[in-house]
Write an enzyme that holds these catalytic residues in place. Structure first.
Site, mmCIF file in Angstrom:
data_model
loop_
_atom_site.group_PDB
_atom_site.id
_atom_site.type_symbol
_atom_site.label_atom_id
_atom_site.label_comp_id
_atom_site.label_asym_id
_atom_site.label_seq_id
_atom_site.Cartn_x
_atom_site.Cartn_y
_atom_site.Cartn_z
ATOM 1 C CD GLU A 39 -5.566 -3.680 2.196
ATOM 2 O OE1 GLU A 39 -5.798 -2.611 2.783
ATOM 3 O OE2 GLU A 39 -4.967 -4.622 2.747
ATOM 4 C CD GLU B 210 -2.530 -1.008 2.784
ATOM 5 O OE1 GLU B 210 -3.326 -0.078 2.992
ATOM 6 O OE2 GLU B 210 -2.250 -1.865 3.631
ATOM 7 C CG ASP C 295 -5.749 -8.192 7.157
ATOM 8 O OD1 ASP C 295 -4.840 -7.882 6.363
ATOM 9 O OD2 ASP C 295 -6.387 -7.357 7.827
ATOM 10 C CD GLU D 259 -6.608 -0.577 5.520
ATOM 11 O OE1 GLU D 259 -7.516 -1.399 5.730
ATOM 12 O OE2 GLU D 259 -5.410 -0.872 5.503
#
Length: 666
Positions: free
Chosen positions: A467, A176, A418, A473
């Site tokens: 993701e 990310e 996750d 988030e």
């Protein structure tokens, strides 16, 4: 489905003398605009031209095996084959119902039992190694470099680690980050970049670098050179020692040290496709299907049980309910309320996130005493609402068969898994095994804390979401300097070209640029309310989260009604406008109804969208557009219903950080 083989055996070549001049083998795309070449000399090099202009200079490719053999070193050609195909792939959980698979292919076979396959589509080039070796092989390293004729500008996501250290340290990351835009030689050579990476070619063309059919092999990173315009390949080495379980609440597997090789695998196999998507403009990136096409075909014959849909989700808004007569938390009464909300709103699922299993022991069979899952499953079944459960990587992998069987028999519909946070061979194997085990028990999957899609959603279509995106988030904790608005009009051209994004939009607290601040328990979004609505159309997520509190949605019923009505998989997608980092607009069709979504950066913008492809009307447009005060009060919006102009032109105004969303029906 049609298939038109044009198999051509060009010859059985004698091994050339070591001093022989390099020879090039060329291949064109079906429309003739792209031409790829493989040059065979002392090594193997791949290049690409677009309309006669070199856009990828001869780039070395090789694979080094344990024992000293290097595929691509002093290669000796023994056979050349060409063929063409024109197929249609059924794609039931995608941005369109069918994907065209039209290409030309060149296979060069070499002594030492390996081949190089080059494939040209109208929108890009892909290549892969194929080996036909006995037993097991160990791959020490792979060279998959991309060399360019000029110092082109790139948009790239660096691995985000607070400390840079070495590459081995960077292999573990969440995949990310926002994008940097720099000439290639000014990228930081100390940092790894994860895929996809965008290269800005001359005359408005774009090249997107990524991969597909990633199986039993590590994912690809890129690294820049300050001396030449080249993006060099780096692949995660195989974990030697893993602390398991470890990390957050014993939910993770933490690599302590690594081997000197990247993969131990079957000697007879195809390796991942290395992909260069090439488009004439930015908007073309919104329509590329190369990653999906190049994924291995579906291993699930009957997909009728797979149910995409909208999801009421608890974690982003920290279970903050109000106006209820109970104390909200991880308890049965709270999740009955979520089920009731989902049922009334027409949502397919609720997701119970972190906290439903006992913290610490890394045992998903231990449910907190405040939660009666069997009662919730029965309650949801009566209301046609399925339940999804969050699970950390370590406890899920360590007891996968028992966990999946147990909760499938209970009636749970799937898992959000996750904290993988790696893409080495071990984790790639885990994703495939999780997909297979869940498919056997008819469960869907959402992979969070994971790298970008690389064809897995075609191979295992029960994997609905990934993701690997800088999602909403991050605004729970990111400082005011974070520019999510610009990211939102950049990511669809880059990350989303690889596949679905678990971005988790849907905020009802919306902030202008100067008013945004991180609030972990009651978070807000950057940009306008209409931006959040439009993201349900622009972003592609077969499992689409409603990230905010049911209490907030019930105060914003018009917004809730629109969001809940947006499909999550599509029959057709049409790009309407695109400029990376500036604006994006798309139209998507499900059945007879079209949806339109448009986003801008921090600049206000007027768009004229050409919807003439809809054909004869009358068409009714139900639209949500930024209100006159949206630049200051980001929640300001205007809802309207009107007939589409007979010309098919639709004029929209977007505030700074704004959006536009519409439902168009006859």
């Amino acid at each position: 489905m049609t298939f038109k083989p044009l198999l051509l055996l060009l010859g059985l070549a004698c091994a050339p003398a070591a001093s022989a001049a390099p020879k090039s083998y060329t291949l064109s795309s079906p429309d003739g605009e792209l031409q790829g070449s493989v040059t065979v000399g002392s090594d193997l090099r791949i290049s690409l031209e677009a309309d006669g202009r070199t856009v990828l200079a001869p780039s070395p490719v090789s694979m080094t095996l344990a024992g000293g053999e290097t595929l691509g070193h002093d290669p000796r050609v023994v056979r050349i084959r060409k063929h063409s195909a024109d197929e249609t792939i059924e794609s039931p959980f995608y941005t369109k119902a069918r994907v065209s698979d039209r290409y030309n292919e060149l296979t060069i076979s070499f002594r030492s039992d390996y081949s190089l396959v080059l494939r040209l589509y109208d929108d890009g080039m892909a290549y892969r190694f194929v080996t036909q070796k006995k037993g097991t092989i160990v791959v020490e390293r792979e060279q998959a470099d991309f060399t360019f004729p000029e110092d082109y500008t790139t948009r790239a996501p660096y691995v985000h680690r607070l400390e840079l250290k070495d590459f081995e340290w960077q292999f573990s990351n969440s995949f990310e980050n926002t994008y940097v835009r720099e000439p290639m030689t000014r990228l930081d050579p100390r940092r790894l970049m994860f895929l996809p990476v965008l290269v800005e070619l001359p005359e408005g063309r774009r090249m997107l670098l990524t991969e597909s059919d990633l199986d039993d092999y590590p994912g690809l990173f890129l690294n820049a050179s300050p001396r030449e315009p080249q993006l060099r390949s780096v692949l995660a080495t195989y974990p030697r020692t893993v602390e398991n379980p470890s990390g957050y609440n014993n939910q993770q597997q933490i690599v302590i040290d690594r081997e000197k090789f990247i993969a131990r695998t079957d000697g007879t196999r195809s390796f991942p496709w290395r992909i260069a998507i090439v488009t004439k403009d930015d908007a073309g990136l919104l329509l590329s299907d190369m990653v999906y096409r190049l994924g291995a075909p579906s291993k699930i014959a009957d997909t009728s049980w797979i149910r995409p849909g909208q999801v009421a989700w608890d974690w982003w808004h920290a279970l903050n309910l109000y106006g209820v007569d109970f104390e909200a938390g991880i308890n049965t009464r709270t999740y009955k309320y979520y089920i009731d909300f989902a049922a009334r709103s027409g949502l397919e699922y609720i997701l119970i996130d972190d906290g439903w299993s006992v913290n610490g022991p890394a045992d998903l069979m231990q449910v907190v005493p405040e939660l009666d899952l069997e009662e919730l499953v029965a309650y949801g079944r009566e209301r046609n609402v399925g339940i999804l459960l969050w699970a950390g990587h370590a406890p899920f992998e360590n007891d996968m068969e028992r966990v999946v069987r147990h909760y499938a028999e209970m009636g749970i519909k799937g898992f959000k898994v996750d904290y993988m946070n790696r893409d080495d061979q071990q984790v790639v194997r885990f994703l495939h095994r999780a997909a297979e085990v869940c498919a056997r028990h008819r469960m869907v999957l959402d992979f969070h804390g994971v790298f970008k899609p690389a064809g897995l959603n075609r191979t295992w279509p029960n994997v609905l979401n990934f993701e690997g995106v800088f999602g909403l988030e991050n605004l729970k904790w990111s400082p005011a300097t974070t520019d999510m608005v610009t990211y939102d009009v950049t990511m669809p051209f880059i990350r989303m070209a690889a596949g679905p994004v678990d971005y988790t939009q849907g905020a009802m607290r919306n902030a202008s640029k100067k008013n945004y601040r991180p609030v972990h328990g009651e978070p807000m979004s950057q940009g306008t309310r209409c931006r959040q609505l439009a993201e349900y159309v622009v972003f592609f997520s077969p499992l689409n989260m409603l990230s905010d509190s049911p209490s907030n949605y019930l105060r914003e019923r018009e917004s809730l009604e629109f969001i809940a009505g947006v499909p999550t998989v599509w029959d057709e997608t049409v790009p309407l406008a695109g400029a990376v980092g500036e604006q994006v607009a798309v139209a998507r069709r499900a059945g007879d109804v079209w949806y339109v979504g448009a986003l801008t950066n921090w600049e206000s913008r007027d768009m004229e969208l050409d919807l003439s492809f809809l054909g004869e009307g009358p068409w009714t447009v139900e639209s949500f557009s930024d209100g006159p005060n949206a630049a200051r009060a980001a929640r300001d919006y205007r809802r309207e219903k009107a007939a589409l102009d007979p010309s098919g032109r639709l004029k929209v105004h977007l505030a700074p950080g704004g959006g536009f969303a519409a439902r168009i029906s006859r």
